[in-house]
Scaffold this motif. Structure first.
Motif, PDB file in Angstrom:
ATOM      1  N   ARG A 139      -7.429 -20.777  40.079  1.00  0.00           N
ATOM      2  CA  ARG A 139      -7.138 -21.142  41.363  1.00  0.00           C
ATOM      3  C   ARG A 139      -7.074 -20.545  42.414  1.00  0.00           C
ATOM      4  NH1 ARG A 139      -3.344 -26.111  41.680  1.00  0.00           N
ATOM      5  NH2 ARG A 139      -3.998 -25.861  43.786  1.00  0.00           N
ATOM      6  N   PRO A 140      -7.601 -19.865  43.323  1.00  0.00           N
ATOM      7  CA  PRO A 140      -7.609 -18.985  44.007  1.00  0.00           C
ATOM      8  C   PRO A 140      -6.055 -19.312  45.491  1.00  0.00           C
ATOM      9  CG  PRO A 140      -9.586 -20.101  44.660  1.00  0.00           C
ATOM     10  CD  PRO A 140      -8.351 -21.262  43.846  1.00  0.00           C
ATOM     11  N   TRP A 141      -5.886 -17.710  45.559  1.00  0.00           N
ATOM     12  CA  TRP A 141      -4.537 -18.109  46.314  1.00  0.00           C
ATOM     13  C   TRP A 141      -5.271 -18.634  47.865  1.00  0.00           C
ATOM     14  CZ3 TRP A 141      -5.977 -15.513  51.106  1.00  0.00           C
ATOM     15  CH2 TRP A 141      -6.787 -14.009  50.352  1.00  0.00           C
ATOM     16  N   TRP A 142      -4.175 -18.869  48.432  1.00  0.00           N
ATOM     17  CA  TRP A 142      -4.457 -20.159  49.204  1.00  0.00           C
ATOM     18  C   TRP A 142      -3.465 -19.168  51.234  1.00  0.00           C
ATOM     19  CZ3 TRP A 142      -0.563 -23.921  50.664  1.00  0.00           C
ATOM     20  CH2 TRP A 142      -0.200 -24.178  49.650  1.00  0.00           C
ATOM     21  N   GLN A 143      -3.931 -19.274  52.119  1.00  0.00           N
ATOM     22  CA  GLN A 143      -3.276 -18.639  53.350  1.00  0.00           C
ATOM     23  C   GLN A 143      -3.335 -20.228  53.775  1.00  0.00           C
ATOM     24  OE1 GLN A 143      -5.763 -16.695  56.647  1.00  0.00           O
ATOM     25  NE2 GLN A 143      -5.885 -14.143  55.237  1.00  0.00           N
ATOM     26  N   ILE A 144      -1.278 -19.719  54.170  1.00  0.00           N
ATOM     27  CA  ILE A 144      -0.765 -20.778  55.410  1.00  0.00           C
ATOM     28  C   ILE A 144      -0.930 -20.826  56.986  1.00  0.00           C
ATOM     29  CG2 ILE A 144       1.088 -22.960  55.389  1.00  0.00           C
ATOM     30  CD1 ILE A 144       1.986 -21.330  52.858  1.00  0.00           C
ATOM     31  N   PRO A 145      -1.922 -21.516  57.666  1.00  0.00           N
ATOM     32  CA  PRO A 145      -2.024 -21.508  58.820  1.00  0.00           C
ATOM     33  C   PRO A 145      -0.354 -21.624  59.692  1.00  0.00           C
ATOM     34  CG  PRO A 145      -3.030 -23.284  59.404  1.00  0.00           C
ATOM     35  CD  PRO A 145      -2.324 -22.782  57.196  1.00  0.00           C
TER      36      PRO A 145
ATOM     37  N   HIS B   7       1.662 -17.196  41.672  1.00  0.00           N
ATOM     38  CA  HIS B   7       0.864 -15.912  41.442  1.00  0.00           C
ATOM     39  C   HIS B   7      -0.206 -17.085  41.336  1.00  0.00           C
ATOM     40  CE1 HIS B   7       3.411 -13.371  38.947  1.00  0.00           C
ATOM     41  NE2 HIS B   7       2.085 -13.135  38.841  1.00  0.00           N
ATOM     42  N   GLY B   8      -1.206 -16.339  42.111  1.00  0.00           N
ATOM     43  CA  GLY B   8      -3.198 -16.727  42.390  1.00  0.00           C
ATOM     44  C   GLY B   8      -3.953 -15.964  42.277  1.00  0.00           C
ATOM     45  N   LEU B   9      -5.622 -16.548  41.746  1.00  0.00           N
ATOM     46  CA  LEU B   9      -6.761 -15.466  41.520  1.00  0.00           C
ATOM     47  C   LEU B   9      -6.978 -14.889  43.141  1.00  0.00           C
ATOM     48  CD1 LEU B   9      -8.309 -15.452  38.925  1.00  0.00           C
ATOM     49  CD2 LEU B   9      -9.883 -16.701  40.828  1.00  0.00           C
ATOM     50  N   ASP B  10      -7.198 -13.840  42.920  1.00  0.00           N
ATOM     51  CA  ASP B  10      -7.785 -12.382  44.119  1.00  0.00           C
ATOM     52  C   ASP B  10      -9.489 -12.869  44.017  1.00  0.00           C
ATOM     53  OD1 ASP B  10      -8.949 -10.836  42.289  1.00  0.00           O
ATOM     54  OD2 ASP B  10      -7.424  -9.859  43.252  1.00  0.00           O
ATOM     55  N   LYS B  11      -9.499 -12.529  45.220  1.00  0.00           N
ATOM     56  CA  LYS B  11     -11.125 -12.573  45.597  1.00  0.00           C
ATOM     57  C   LYS B  11     -11.701 -11.564  43.924  1.00  0.00           C
ATOM     58  CE  LYS B  11     -10.653 -13.280  50.123  1.00  0.00           C
ATOM     59  NZ  LYS B  11     -11.021 -13.066  51.485  1.00  0.00           N
ATOM     60  N   LYS B  12     -11.074 -10.635  43.854  1.00  0.00           N
ATOM     61  CA  LYS B  12     -12.202  -9.807  42.660  1.00  0.00           C
ATOM     62  C   LYS B  12     -12.056 -10.730  41.383  1.00  0.00           C
ATOM     63  CE  LYS B  12     -11.453  -5.210  45.415  1.00  0.00           C
ATOM     64  NZ  LYS B  12     -10.857  -4.043  45.167  1.00  0.00           N
ATOM     65  N   GLY B  13     -10.990 -11.446  41.506  1.00  0.00           N
ATOM     66  CA  GLY B  13     -10.767 -12.158  40.387  1.00  0.00           C
ATOM     67  C   GLY B  13      -9.396 -12.328  38.977  1.00  0.00           C
ATOM     68  N   GLY B  14      -8.612 -11.360  40.070  1.00  0.00           N
ATOM     69  CA  GLY B  14      -7.163 -10.360  38.955  1.00  0.00           C
ATOM     70  C   GLY B  14      -6.501 -12.126  39.745  1.00  0.00           C
TER      71      GLY B  14
END
Length: 455
Positions: A373-379, A119-126
Motif C-alpha cells: 500500500r502506498p503512502w498517502w498525503q493529507i490535505p 511506513h508505506g510504499l514509495d513510488k519506487k517500490g520501497g
C-alpha cells in the motif's frame, strides 16, 4: 490581588447545553421571551416529580474567563498533543485541555500501544518510514528510553509515553489543564469567541484565537454546529497481563493460550479486544453498559487462563482507563479524502502530512497487503470545517471516506493530522487570520522546519 480584579466574566446561557449546539451572549439578550420550559426550576420546590423525557431550563449564569490564548487545543490524545507541541514550538501561546489525568489518550490510557502506519510504499517500490515530525520524535525519545520496540509500527510502554508527552509539552511552553473538558462554545458570526470548560473549580471559559478539536469524537465541531456523520463501529477495552515470562511450558497438560502481544517491559503483554460491532460511541448508555460488560469479561477470561497448566502465575496487570472507542463523528469538511486518493499517490497543494498503512484492504476487487500500500498525503482542507472560521479538526474526526477508517483513526495518522493542525493554528493566530485564510505555504514551511514529511 482579589479574584474579581483579574478575572473578566462573560454572561452565557448555560441552558443551551441541554439542546442547541451553540450559544451567543448577544443572542441570549434577545431571547428573553423564549418558549416556556417543560419544567420550571421553581416548581421543583413544590414537590413536582420529574419523569424520564422531561426537560429543565438551567438558569443563566456568569462564567469567568480564566485565560486568553492564541491556540486552545481540546483533547490531549496523540492528535491534540502533537497540535499543542507544534503550536507551542512555533511561539504561540497554547492551552491544552484534557479530561483525564494523562496525555496520549487511547495510545497511553487506552493501552492501544502500537504506533501504527509508520511506513508505506514509495513510488519506487520501497517500503519506507513516512511518519516523522513530532510523531517521529516522540517515538525516538521512547526508543532512547528502551520503551519502544520494533521499527515498523512500534509498540510503546504507556507510562513512558505519558512521561515523554508531559515533558515535551512542558518544553514547548504548553499550559496543560487536566481534569476538565469542553462543554460548550460561544459563537459570534462564525467565530468561536470562548470555549466553556467543566472543571472541579466550576464552569469556566477560555478565549482563544484558534481552536483545534483533538477530542477524537469531534465534540467541539459538534458544539459549533458543524455537520458530521456519526459512524458506528466496534468498541473494545484493552488490558495488560503480567508474569508472561513466568509461563511454564514444561508443565504436564500445557496448551498454548492467547496471551496478547509483547510490550517494551519484559513479562508484560498487551491484549486487544475487538468488542461489540456497530456501537454508538455517542450513546451514554451504550458506553456505560460496554464498560461494565468488558471489565467483567476480561477478569473472568484471565481467571480461565490462570487455571490452565503453566499459566498459574499470569495475572491481570490493568485494564485501560479509557474505553476503546475507535470511531464516532466524521466532519463534513472542505474536502473528503477518498480511498482512491490514498491508493494513487494523489498530490495536494495544501498537503500537511503523510501517513502509511498498517493493514490490508480491498481495492478494485483485490486485497492489497500492508506492504503493497502506498503512502498517502493529507490535505489541509480535510481538516477545515465549512462554517466555523477559527476551528481546525485533528485526529480521527477529520474528513474521509468510511473505507479509510482503519488508516485514518489510528495513532500514526492522528499524530500527523495533529501536527498539521497545530502548525496551521499557530500561523493563523500569529497572522491574525482565520483558519481558512491562513497562508498554507507558510504552514508548510513551518512543518518542514519541524521535520514533518509532506511527501
Amino acid at each position: 490581588m482579589k479574584r474579581r480584579n483579574f478575572i473578566s466574566t462573560v454572561a452565557v446561557s448555560s441552558g443551551a447545553l441541554l439542546g442547541a449546539a451553540q450559544c451567543s451572549p448577544q443572542k441570549d439578550k434577545q431571547t428573553a421571551a423564549a418558549p416556556e420550559p417543560a419544567v420550571k426550576p421553581d416548581t421543583l420546590a413544590a414537590g413536582l416529580k420529574l419523569q424520564t423525557g422531561a426537560s429543565i431550563l438551567e438558569p443563566a449564569r456568569q462564567i469567568p474567563v480564566i485565560a486568553e490564548t492564541d491556540v486552545l487545543v481540546a483533547g490531549g490524545g496523540p492528535a491534540g498533543v502533537a497540535a499543542a507541541i507544534a503550536a507551542g514550538r512555533a511561539g504561540a501561546k497554547v492551552i491544552l485541555v484534557e479530561r483525564y489525568n494523562h496525555l496520549g489518550g487511547l495510545w497511553t490510557g487506552g493501552l492501544v500501544l502500537p504506533l501504527l502506519s509508520t511506513h508505506g510504499l514509495d513510488k519506487k517500490g520501497g517500503f519506507k518510514q513516512v511518519i516523522f515530525g513530532i510523531g517521529g520524535e516522540i517515538n525516538s525519545r521512547l526508543r532512547e528510553l528502551g520503551m519502544s520496540i520494533e521499527e515498523v509500527n512500534p509498540t510503546i510502554d504507556p507510562e513512558a509515553g505519558k512521561y515523554v508527552l508531559d515533558a515535551m509539552t512542558r518544553e514547548a511552553g504548553v499550559r496543560v489543564l487536566y481534569h476538565c473538558w469542553v462543554s460548550n462554545v460561544v459563537l459570534e458570526n462564525g467565530w468561536i469567541k470562548a470555549v466553556i470548560l467543566e472543571t472541579k473549580s466550576g464552569r469556566v471559559a477560555v478565549a482563544p484565537k484558534l481552536v483545534v478539536d483533538g477530542t477524537g469524537d469531534g465534540d467541539v465541531l459538534s458544539l459549533a454546529g458543524e455537520s458530521y456523520e456519526n459512524m458506528k463501529y466496534h468498541i473494545g477495552l484493552v488490558h495488560r497481563l503480567g508474569n508472561i515470562d513466568k509461563i511454564d511450558k514444561s508443565r504436564p497438560g500445557f496448551e498454548a493460550q492467547e496471551i496478547g502481544l509483547p510490550t517494551p517491559v519484559e513479562g508484560v503483554n498487551w491484549f486487544n479486544m475487538h468488542g461489540d460491532d456497530d456501537q454508538d460511541a455517542l450513546d451514554l448508555n451504550a458506553l456505560a453498559g460496554l464498560q461494565q460488560k468488558y471489565r467483567i469479561q476480561i477478569w473472568e477470561n484471565v481467571q480461565k487462563i490462570r487455571s490452565k497448566p503453566g499459566y498459574e502465575k499470569v495475572f491481570l496487570l490493568d485494564t485501560a482507563a479509557q474505553l476503546g472507542v475507535r470511531m464516532s463523528r466524521i466532519l463534513d469538511a472542505e474536502y473528503r479524502l477518498t480511498l482512491e486518493d490514498t491508493m494513487t499517490y494523489k498530490s495536494f497543494e495544501d498537503v500537511i502530512g503523510v501517513s502509511g498503512a498498517w493493514t490490508s484492504l480491498m481495492y478494485k476487487g483485490k486485497r492489497v497487503t500492508m506492504r503493497e500500500r502506498p503512502w498517502w498525503q493529507i490535505p489541509y482542507r480535510a481538516l477545515l470545517p465549512k462554517k466555523t472560521e477559527n476551528l481546525i479538526a485533528a485526529g480521527r474526526c477529520f474528513c474521509f471516506e468510511k473505507a479509510l477508517v482503519e488508516d485514518t483513526r489510528i495513532i500514526g495518522t492522528c499524530l500527523v493530522t495533529g501536527h498539521g493542525a497545530g502548525a496551521a493554528a499557530a500561523v493563523a493566530a500569529q497572522s491574525g487570520v482565520s483558519a481558512r485564510a491562513v497562508d498554507v505555504k507558510q504552514v508548510q514551511a513551518l512543518l518542514r522546519q519541524q521535520n514533518a514529511n509532506l511527501g
